[in-house]
Scaffold this motif. Structure first.
Motif, short mmCIF file in Angstrom:
data_model
loop_
_atom_site.label_atom_id
_atom_site.label_comp_id
_atom_site.label_asym_id
_atom_site.label_seq_id
_atom_site.Cartn_x
_atom_site.Cartn_y
_atom_site.Cartn_z
N PHE A 1 -9.18 17.20 -1.69
CA PHE A 1 -9.49 15.93 -2.35
C PHE A 1 -9.50 16.08 -3.87
O PHE A 1 -8.95 15.24 -4.60
CB PHE A 1 -10.86 15.41 -1.87
CG PHE A 1 -11.40 14.28 -2.68
CD1 PHE A 1 -10.95 12.99 -2.47
CD2 PHE A 1 -12.35 14.50 -3.68
CE1 PHE A 1 -11.45 11.93 -3.22
CE2 PHE A 1 -12.85 13.45 -4.43
CZ PHE A 1 -12.39 12.16 -4.21
N THR A 2 -10.11 17.17 -4.36
CA THR A 2 -10.20 17.38 -5.80
C THR A 2 -8.82 17.59 -6.42
O THR A 2 -8.52 17.04 -7.48
CB THR A 2 -11.11 18.58 -6.10
OG1 THR A 2 -12.38 18.38 -5.47
CG2 THR A 2 -11.32 18.75 -7.59
N LYS B 1 -6.03 16.49 -5.29
CA LYS B 1 -5.33 15.20 -5.27
C LYS B 1 -5.86 14.28 -6.36
O LYS B 1 -5.09 13.59 -7.04
CB LYS B 1 -5.51 14.55 -3.90
CG LYS B 1 -4.80 13.21 -3.75
CD LYS B 1 -5.00 12.63 -2.36
CE LYS B 1 -4.33 11.26 -2.23
NZ LYS B 1 -4.55 10.66 -0.89
N THR B 2 -7.16 14.27 -6.55
CA THR B 2 -7.78 13.40 -7.56
C THR B 2 -7.32 13.77 -8.97
O THR B 2 -7.05 12.89 -9.79
CB THR B 2 -9.32 13.50 -7.47
OG1 THR B 2 -9.74 13.08 -6.17
CG2 THR B 2 -9.99 12.65 -8.54
N LYS C 1 -15.27 7.81 -7.15
CA LYS C 1 -14.41 8.50 -6.17
C LYS C 1 -15.21 9.57 -5.43
O LYS C 1 -15.12 9.70 -4.20
CB LYS C 1 -13.20 9.12 -6.87
CG LYS C 1 -12.13 8.13 -7.31
CD LYS C 1 -10.97 8.85 -8.01
CE LYS C 1 -9.89 7.88 -8.45
NZ LYS C 1 -9.14 7.34 -7.29
N GLU D 1 -11.68 20.40 2.78
CA GLU D 1 -11.42 18.97 2.58
C GLU D 1 -11.75 18.57 1.15
O GLU D 1 -11.01 17.80 0.51
CB GLU D 1 -12.26 18.16 3.58
CG GLU D 1 -11.94 16.66 3.57
CD GLU D 1 -12.81 15.89 4.54
OE1 GLU D 1 -12.72 14.64 4.53
OE2 GLU D 1 -13.58 16.51 5.30
N PHE E 1 -16.17 9.74 -1.45
CA PHE E 1 -15.76 10.90 -0.65
C PHE E 1 -16.94 11.53 0.08
O PHE E 1 -16.82 11.92 1.26
CB PHE E 1 -15.10 11.95 -1.55
CG PHE E 1 -14.79 13.24 -0.85
CD1 PHE E 1 -13.68 13.36 -0.03
CD2 PHE E 1 -15.64 14.34 -0.98
CE1 PHE E 1 -13.40 14.54 0.64
CE2 PHE E 1 -15.37 15.53 -0.31
CZ PHE E 1 -14.25 15.63 0.50
#
Length: 379
Positions: A8-9, A11-12, A289, A4, A293
């Motif tokens: 997330f990383t 996408k960021t 962010k 996950e 998260f």
């Protein structure tokens, strides 16, 4: 959970490619100033950009003086000399730091003593420092003497870890009671402050780094800052080979160092510094962010201590234990998301294994758990 985080990383940072830990970013006048420097032919240790960069850093930090150097380690080396550290003296620092801190001490022929860090700041603990001094030292004729080694303790070097400010005000207060100079290793903390005052300006001197992985970069470079006129003058003199100014003659009045920052590096620094407010703003966005998260997850995001404003140079998380840390490192790096453990404790390295230490419970606890995660500026 680890997958996950990886998703997330990516996408960021809006990429499926390799994500480095901290990459430089060039958004302004870098090419313009570099071309101007090249056209002037003053690309080495003389040129207007060196003077400008020193003035700009002094203004940004609120320091009275700034002296450019070839790297952060050389700035720290000179800072220790300015604090009066000599061969066979002792310097107290933290075991949880980058090797440059201890290298600079060793260049002089001095001995490091390792005192534990705070759990809140990751920086040198004022309480542990005072405990060590109360139980191991005495002040004789205005000098702090180590009762077991009989050596003089001349300086304390706290490090502002990952851009988090150490509890620097209290550290200075403790050191003042023992007539010990404070040399701030602020290599990672340009843009960070404690109680509204910039790091590096609390002690006698402070040292910054502008390596390629820092918040802003000159490619390689450093800066010593101070509010002391005499120290600034002497530091500038000995970092420029201790040459007495003269139109043509070569006269040197003491042992000096060729620690000058080239003009071409300073040109890059001037352009980078112009964009520093924007860089700090965007790094705070990334930090927020991450903070969001990791809320309510088993991995703790390190937000930073109270009374300070961090530059969030390197974001960090804390895992449950060494096994979890190692698994996180393996999964992320194999997925192309660069993560790194915190440094090995300095007192465990071969050259410092015989150094005197206090109780290091906090540092040892952190060593098993902390991981740095991608921290480059996101646009």
């Amino acid at each position: 959970m680890y997958q996950e985080f990886i998703s997330f990383t990516k996408k960021t940072f809006n990429t499926e490619a390799f994500i480095p830990l901290h990459a430089p970013i060039f958004l302004g006048n870098e090419k313009k100033y570099l071309n101007e420097c090249i056209d002037s032919t003053f690309v080495s240790s003389v040129g207007k950009f060196v003077d400008q960069f020193e003035a700009d850093v002094a203004k940004f930090t609120g320091a009275k003086h700034a002296i450019a150097t070839s790297n952060g380690t050389s700035a720290l080396h000179i800072g220790l000399l300015m604090a009066g550290v000599s061969k066979e003296d002792e310097v107290i620092t933290q075991p949880l730091t980058f090797i440059a801190t201890c290298n600079a001490i060793s260049y002089i022929g001095a001995y490091p003593i390792f005192v534990d860090v705070d759990k809140e700041t990751l920086g040198l603990s004022p309480e542990k420092l005072e405990y060590f001094l109360v139980n191991n030292t005495e002040v004789i004729n205005g000098e702090c003497i180590n009762k077991s080694t009989k050596r003089k303790i001349k300086a304390v070097v706290p490090m502002h870890t990952f851009g988090f400010s150490a509890n620097i005000e209290e550290l200075v207060s403790v050191c003042n009671r023992y007539n010990i100079k404070v040399v701030e290793d602020a290599a990672e903390s340009l843009g960070s402050s404690y109680k509204g005052q910039h790091t590096g300006t609390y002690g006698l001197v402070g040292a910054f780094s502008f390596n390629g992985n820092k918040t802003i970069t000159t490619g390689g470079g450093g800066m010593l800052i101070t509010n002391d006129d005499a120290i600034a003058k002497k530091a500038k003199h000995i970092t420029t080979t201790a040459k007495i100014p003269h139109p043509w003659d070569y006269e040197h009045d003491m042992i000096g160092f060729n620690y000058r920052l080239p003009n071409i590096n300073a040109a890059l620094g001037c352009a980078q510094l112009e964009k520093l407010p924007y860089i700090l703003e965007r790094k705070k966005v990334l930090s927020n962010k991450y903070d969001t998260f990791f809320k309510d997850k088993s991995i703790e995001y390190l937000r930073g201590p109270k009374d300070s404003n961090s530059n969030y140079w390197l974001n960090a998380v804390m895992l449950e234990n060494l096994e979890a840390r190692n698994y996180f490192l393996k999964e992320t790096n194999e997925a192309g998301v660069m993560t790194r453990p915190i440094w090995k404790l300095m007192n465990t390295l071969t050259m410092f294994k015989n150094a005197q230490t206090g109780n290091l419970d906090n540092a040892e606890w952190f060593e098993d758990r902390i991981v740095n995660i991608p921290s480059s500026v996101i646009i």
